[in-house]
Design a protein around this motif. Structure first.
Motif, PDB file in Angstrom:
ATOM      1  N   SER A  18      69.876  52.558  42.420  1.00 43.73           N
ATOM      2  CA  SER A  18      70.013  53.885  41.831  1.00 43.73           C
ATOM      3  C   SER A  18      69.920  53.786  40.309  1.00 43.73           C
ATOM      4  O   SER A  18      70.358  52.801  39.707  1.00 43.73           O
ATOM      5  CB  SER A  18      71.350  54.512  42.226  1.00 43.73           C
ATOM      6  OG  SER A  18      72.446  53.757  41.727  1.00 43.73           O
ATOM      7  N   VAL A  19      69.318  54.810  39.716  1.00 52.21           N
ATOM      8  CA  VAL A  19      69.280  54.957  38.267  1.00 52.21           C
ATOM      9  C   VAL A  19      69.866  56.326  37.973  1.00 52.21           C
ATOM     10  O   VAL A  19      69.267  57.352  38.316  1.00 52.21           O
ATOM     11  CB  VAL A  19      67.846  54.847  37.713  1.00 52.21           C
ATOM     12  CG1 VAL A  19      67.854  54.907  36.182  1.00 52.21           C
ATOM     13  CG2 VAL A  19      67.173  53.560  38.188  1.00 52.21           C
ATOM     14  N   VAL A  48      63.899  43.642  39.671  1.00 51.87           N
ATOM     15  CA  VAL A  48      63.632  45.015  39.236  1.00 51.87           C
ATOM     16  C   VAL A  48      64.891  45.623  38.620  1.00 51.87           C
ATOM     17  O   VAL A  48      64.846  46.240  37.545  1.00 51.87           O
ATOM     18  CB  VAL A  48      63.139  45.877  40.413  1.00 51.87           C
ATOM     19  CG1 VAL A  48      63.105  47.360  40.035  1.00 51.87           C
ATOM     20  CG2 VAL A  48      61.755  45.420  40.857  1.00 51.87           C
ATOM     21  N   VAL A  49      66.024  45.446  39.281  1.00 50.68           N
ATOM     22  CA  VAL A  49      67.286  45.966  38.766  1.00 50.68           C
ATOM     23  C   VAL A  49      67.620  45.319  37.428  1.00 50.68           C
ATOM     24  O   VAL A  49      68.064  45.993  36.484  1.00 50.68           O
ATOM     25  CB  VAL A  49      68.423  45.756  39.786  1.00 50.68           C
ATOM     26  CG1 VAL A  49      69.786  46.050  39.158  1.00 50.68           C
ATOM     27  CG2 VAL A  49      68.208  46.637  41.014  1.00 50.68           C
ATOM     28  N   ARG A  50      67.426  44.012  37.328  1.00 45.96           N
ATOM     29  CA  ARG A  50      67.728  43.305  36.079  1.00 45.96           C
ATOM     30  C   ARG A  50      66.916  43.863  34.921  1.00 45.96           C
ATOM     31  O   ARG A  50      67.448  44.130  33.839  1.00 45.96           O
ATOM     32  CB  ARG A  50      67.440  41.812  36.235  1.00 45.96           C
ATOM     33  CG  ARG A  50      67.830  40.975  35.016  1.00 45.96           C
ATOM     34  CD  ARG A  50      67.244  39.583  35.066  1.00 45.96           C
ATOM     35  NE  ARG A  50      65.790  39.590  34.874  1.00 45.96           N
ATOM     36  CZ  ARG A  50      65.193  39.747  33.690  1.00 45.96           C
ATOM     37  NH1 ARG A  50      65.910  39.936  32.586  1.00 45.96           N
ATOM     38  NH2 ARG A  50      63.873  39.739  33.611  1.00 45.96           N
ATOM     39  N   VAL A  61      72.874  54.282  34.001  1.00 47.07           N
ATOM     40  CA  VAL A  61      73.432  53.160  34.761  1.00 47.07           C
ATOM     41  C   VAL A  61      72.490  52.805  35.900  1.00 47.07           C
ATOM     42  O   VAL A  61      72.105  53.672  36.699  1.00 47.07           O
ATOM     43  CB  VAL A  61      74.827  53.511  35.317  1.00 47.07           C
ATOM     44  CG1 VAL A  61      75.367  52.355  36.161  1.00 47.07           C
ATOM     45  CG2 VAL A  61      75.790  53.834  34.185  1.00 47.07           C
ATOM     46  N   VAL A  62      72.103  51.540  35.973  1.00 46.81           N
ATOM     47  CA  VAL A  62      71.240  51.028  37.042  1.00 46.81           C
ATOM     48  C   VAL A  62      72.112  50.195  37.973  1.00 46.81           C
ATOM     49  O   VAL A  62      72.756  49.235  37.532  1.00 46.81           O
ATOM     50  CB  VAL A  62      70.089  50.190  36.479  1.00 46.81           C
ATOM     51  CG1 VAL A  62      69.176  49.711  37.609  1.00 46.81           C
ATOM     52  CG2 VAL A  62      69.297  50.978  35.441  1.00 46.81           C
ATOM     53  N   ARG A  63      72.130  50.556  39.251  1.00 48.11           N
ATOM     54  CA  ARG A  63      73.019  49.883  40.204  1.00 48.11           C
ATOM     55  C   ARG A  63      72.240  49.369  41.406  1.00 48.11           C
ATOM     56  O   ARG A  63      71.439  50.102  41.993  1.00 48.11           O
ATOM     57  CB  ARG A  63      74.111  50.848  40.672  1.00 48.11           C
ATOM     58  CG  ARG A  63      75.124  50.221  41.634  1.00 48.11           C
ATOM     59  CD  ARG A  63      76.297  51.150  41.875  1.00 48.11           C
ATOM     60  NE  ARG A  63      77.257  50.549  42.797  1.00 48.11           N
ATOM     61  CZ  ARG A  63      77.274  50.755  44.122  1.00 48.11           C
ATOM     62  NH1 ARG A  63      76.374  51.570  44.668  1.00 48.11           N
ATOM     63  NH2 ARG A  63      78.162  50.167  44.889  1.00 48.11           N
ATOM     64  N   ASP A  64      72.491  48.113  41.748  1.00 52.03           N
ATOM     65  CA  ASP A  64      71.901  47.513  42.938  1.00 52.03           C
ATOM     66  C   ASP A  64      72.722  47.944  44.148  1.00 52.03           C
ATOM     67  O   ASP A  64      73.901  47.607  44.254  1.00 52.03           O
ATOM     68  CB  ASP A  64      71.905  45.983  42.793  1.00 52.03           C
ATOM     69  CG  ASP A  64      71.130  45.279  43.899  1.00 52.03           C
ATOM     70  OD1 ASP A  64      70.965  45.871  44.986  1.00 52.03           O
ATOM     71  OD2 ASP A  64      70.700  44.132  43.689  1.00 52.03           O
ATOM     72  N   GLU A  65      72.093  48.686  45.061  1.00 53.84           N
ATOM     73  CA  GLU A  65      72.770  49.163  46.267  1.00 53.84           C
ATOM     74  C   GLU A  65      72.136  48.574  47.531  1.00 53.84           C
ATOM     75  O   GLU A  65      72.150  49.183  48.605  1.00 53.84           O
ATOM     76  CB  GLU A  65      72.729  50.698  46.310  1.00 53.84           C
ATOM     77  CG  GLU A  65      73.417  51.351  45.106  1.00 53.84           C
ATOM     78  CD  GLU A  65      73.380  52.871  45.129  1.00 53.84           C
ATOM     79  OE1 GLU A  65      72.692  53.438  45.998  1.00 53.84           O
ATOM     80  OE2 GLU A  65      74.041  53.474  44.269  1.00 53.84           O
ATOM     81  N   HIS A  66      71.598  47.364  47.375  1.00 54.58           N
ATOM     82  CA  HIS A  66      70.839  46.719  48.439  1.00 54.58           C
ATOM     83  C   HIS A  66      71.624  46.621  49.740  1.00 54.58           C
ATOM     84  O   HIS A  66      71.091  46.853  50.834  1.00 54.58           O
ATOM     85  CB  HIS A  66      70.418  45.318  47.977  1.00 54.58           C
ATOM     86  CG  HIS A  66      69.215  44.781  48.679  1.00 54.58           C
ATOM     87  ND1 HIS A  66      68.445  43.769  48.170  1.00 54.58           N
ATOM     88  CD2 HIS A  66      68.633  45.098  49.857  1.00 54.58           C
ATOM     89  CE1 HIS A  66      67.450  43.495  48.987  1.00 54.58           C
ATOM     90  NE2 HIS A  66      67.546  44.283  50.024  1.00 54.58           N
ATOM     91  N   ASP A 104      69.112  61.460  38.307  1.00 51.60           N
ATOM     92  CA  ASP A 104      69.395  60.687  39.523  1.00 51.60           C
ATOM     93  C   ASP A 104      68.096  60.305  40.225  1.00 51.60           C
ATOM     94  O   ASP A 104      67.390  61.170  40.751  1.00 51.60           O
ATOM     95  CB  ASP A 104      70.281  61.508  40.465  1.00 51.60           C
ATOM     96  CG  ASP A 104      70.811  60.712  41.650  1.00 51.60           C
ATOM     97  OD1 ASP A 104      70.423  59.539  41.823  1.00 51.60           O
ATOM     98  OD2 ASP A 104      71.637  61.265  42.400  1.00 51.60           O
ATOM     99  N   VAL A 105      67.773  59.016  40.223  1.00 45.14           N
ATOM    100  CA  VAL A 105      66.565  58.501  40.875  1.00 45.14           C
ATOM    101  C   VAL A 105      66.955  57.368  41.815  1.00 45.14           C
ATOM    102  O   VAL A 105      67.699  56.452  41.421  1.00 45.14           O
ATOM    103  CB  VAL A 105      65.541  57.980  39.847  1.00 45.14           C
ATOM    104  CG1 VAL A 105      64.273  57.481  40.567  1.00 45.14           C
ATOM    105  CG2 VAL A 105      65.189  59.060  38.837  1.00 45.14           C
ATOM    106  N   LEU A 106      66.485  57.426  43.045  1.00 43.40           N
ATOM    107  CA  LEU A 106      66.667  56.355  44.022  1.00 43.40           C
ATOM    108  C   LEU A 106      65.390  55.532  44.075  1.00 43.40           C
ATOM    109  O   LEU A 106      64.300  56.090  44.213  1.00 43.40           O
ATOM    110  CB  LEU A 106      66.977  56.932  45.405  1.00 43.40           C
ATOM    111  CG  LEU A 106      66.946  55.957  46.590  1.00 43.40           C
ATOM    112  CD1 LEU A 106      68.093  54.952  46.490  1.00 43.40           C
ATOM    113  CD2 LEU A 106      67.015  56.713  47.923  1.00 43.40           C
ATOM    114  N   LEU A 107      65.519  54.224  43.967  1.00 45.17           N
ATOM    115  CA  LEU A 107      64.369  53.327  44.028  1.00 45.17           C
ATOM    116  C   LEU A 107      64.464  52.441  45.263  1.00 45.17           C
ATOM    117  O   LEU A 107      65.546  51.950  45.605  1.00 45.17           O
ATOM    118  CB  LEU A 107      64.304  52.449  42.777  1.00 45.17           C
ATOM    119  CG  LEU A 107      64.187  53.169  41.437  1.00 45.17           C
ATOM    120  CD1 LEU A 107      64.241  52.165  40.290  1.00 45.17           C
ATOM    121  CD2 LEU A 107      62.905  53.988  41.369  1.00 45.17           C
ATOM    122  N   VAL A 108      63.337  52.235  45.923  1.00 47.09           N
ATOM    123  CA  VAL A 108      63.277  51.335  47.082  1.00 47.09           C
ATOM    124  C   VAL A 108      62.217  50.278  46.809  1.00 47.09           C
ATOM    125  O   VAL A 108      61.027  50.482  47.074  1.00 47.09           O
ATOM    126  CB  VAL A 108      62.967  52.102  48.383  1.00 47.09           C
ATOM    127  CG1 VAL A 108      62.881  51.136  49.564  1.00 47.09           C
ATOM    128  CG2 VAL A 108      64.036  53.161  48.650  1.00 47.09           C
TER     129      VAL A 108
END
Length: 369
Positions: free
Chosen positions: A64-65, A128-130, A141-146, A115-119
């Motif tokens: 998520s971003v 990518v998250v890094r 805020v960029v969060r890894d929700e794997h 609010d953007v969801l990335l897959v």
């Protein structure tokens, strides 16, 4: 047994469902996922083309971003022009490095301006998250929700009937999504997929993973739905000419070479790799990703060399398989730019020079999206 050099593979929240179905498991991006079930790749592939298949693709990344200007930040980093879509729509895009190489290809779901969801792909999620987190402006805020969500894909002509039977929303436009409630939990239902067929991808919290899987299986039984593994997903995407990161696109294969210029917002003032890609586009790429179809019975595989009509080096196969739909070998190959559609080339298949025709993918026509 896992060792320091070979860490234990991650498993899907649906792992026990796959084991109970007799799935053959294989490693994908650090995850143990179903390659095929007892039905086999060809039958699973055919079910998707003719009825419906249910895929667990939970190894795909989720990130998520969020925050003020989140969408504008994503637009300034990834290749596609996010301003061309509205909230509730999705977009295929690329994360490139400054040299124009593809760090990953991914889908961006625009929920709102903040609010953007990335897959992204499984193996590339952390990178990518890094990259996004390192360059994020204050407040974003960029969060890894794997590990927080599962992703299920229902693909095939009967996909709408399956979701209707499961009480899930259908009929929204291609590359759009809606939120729905499953057992009191919000689930995203996306009109996306990587098979070429009409279908949906569902992003759901792990807490409802098994209930959602069971609901889809039960609803799909009257419509010929079968669980399908990642082996069939690969043959399906290859028939469509869809690229696989690490083979058809990579840090060494740019979007210009892979004929993915349609996923680049060339008029945008900024995105990662813009200068390098703009220069390559203007000069023309030295090599181009093209399709190959077998003239005889040769089955191409990644890494096989390609020669032209005169026997000169022409390129290399990046993805190759037997097409269950066409009953013929098909491939994607990175070829010298001088090789054109309609040319005949040869692929070195275990020491035999097998003839192939250069064609423009897709190799098969998809169903109505």
């Amino acid at each position: 047994m896992a060792t320091q050099d070979s860490p234990e593979l991650l498993t899907s929240p649906l792992h026990q469902r796959h084991v109970a179905l007799g799935a053959k498991l294989a490693e994908f991006g650090g995850w143990s996922m179903p390659l095929e079930y007892a039905t086999g790749v060809v039958k699973e592939h055919t079910a998707v083309r003719q009825a419906a298949g249910l895929f667990d693709v939970s190894h795909l990344g989720k990130a998520s971003v969020r925050g003020p200007g989140a969408a504008a930040y994503v637009d300034a980093t990834l290749t596609a022009d996010l301003s061309r879509i509205a909230p509730g729509q999705a977009q295929y895009t690329l994360c490139c490095d400054e040299d124009g190489g593809v760090v990953d290809d991914l889908i961006a779901y625009l929920r709102a301006d903040d609010d953007v969801l990335l897959v992204p792909n499984a193996a590339n999620t952390a990178e990518v998250v890094r990259r996004l987190a390192a360059a994020a402006p204050e407040g974003v805020v960029v969060r890894d929700e794997h590990r927080d969500h599962v992703v299920l894909a229902v693909q095939g002509p009967a996909a709408d009937a399956v979701l209707d039977g499961a009480g899930l929303p259908t009929g929204h436009d291609y590359m759009s999504f809606v939120d729905t409630d499953v057992d009191g939990t919000s689930v995203v239902v996306c009109r996306t997929g990587y098979t070429g067929e009409r279908g949906y991808e569902l992003v759901a919290p792990v807490s409802v993973a098994e209930a959602l899987w069971d609901r889809l299986v039960a609803a799909g039984e009257p419509h010929g739905l079968v669980p399908a593994g990642l082996g069939a997903r690969d043959t399906l995407r290859t028939e469509m000419g869809y690229p696989l990161h690490g083979q058809d696109i990579s840090r060494d294969i740019t979007p210009v070479q892979a004929r993915l210029g349609w996923a680049v917002g060339w008029r945008k003032p900024a995105f990662w790799g813009r200068d390098a890609l703009t220069a390559e586009k203007a000069a023309g790429p030295a090599r181009v990703l093209r399709g190959l179809r077998a003239v005889r019975r040769g089955i191409p595989r990644a890494g096989m060399t390609v020669t032209d009509a005169d026997g000169g080096a022409a390129g290399v196969v990046t993805s190759g398989t037997f097409s269950p739909t066409l009953k013929a070998g098909v491939a994607l190959a990175l070829l010298d730019a001088r090789v054109a559609e309609g040319d005949e080339v040869a692929v070195d298949v275990r020491g035999r020079a097998e003839p192939f025709t250069v064609v423009r993918p897709p190799f098969v026509e998809p169903s109505v999206r």
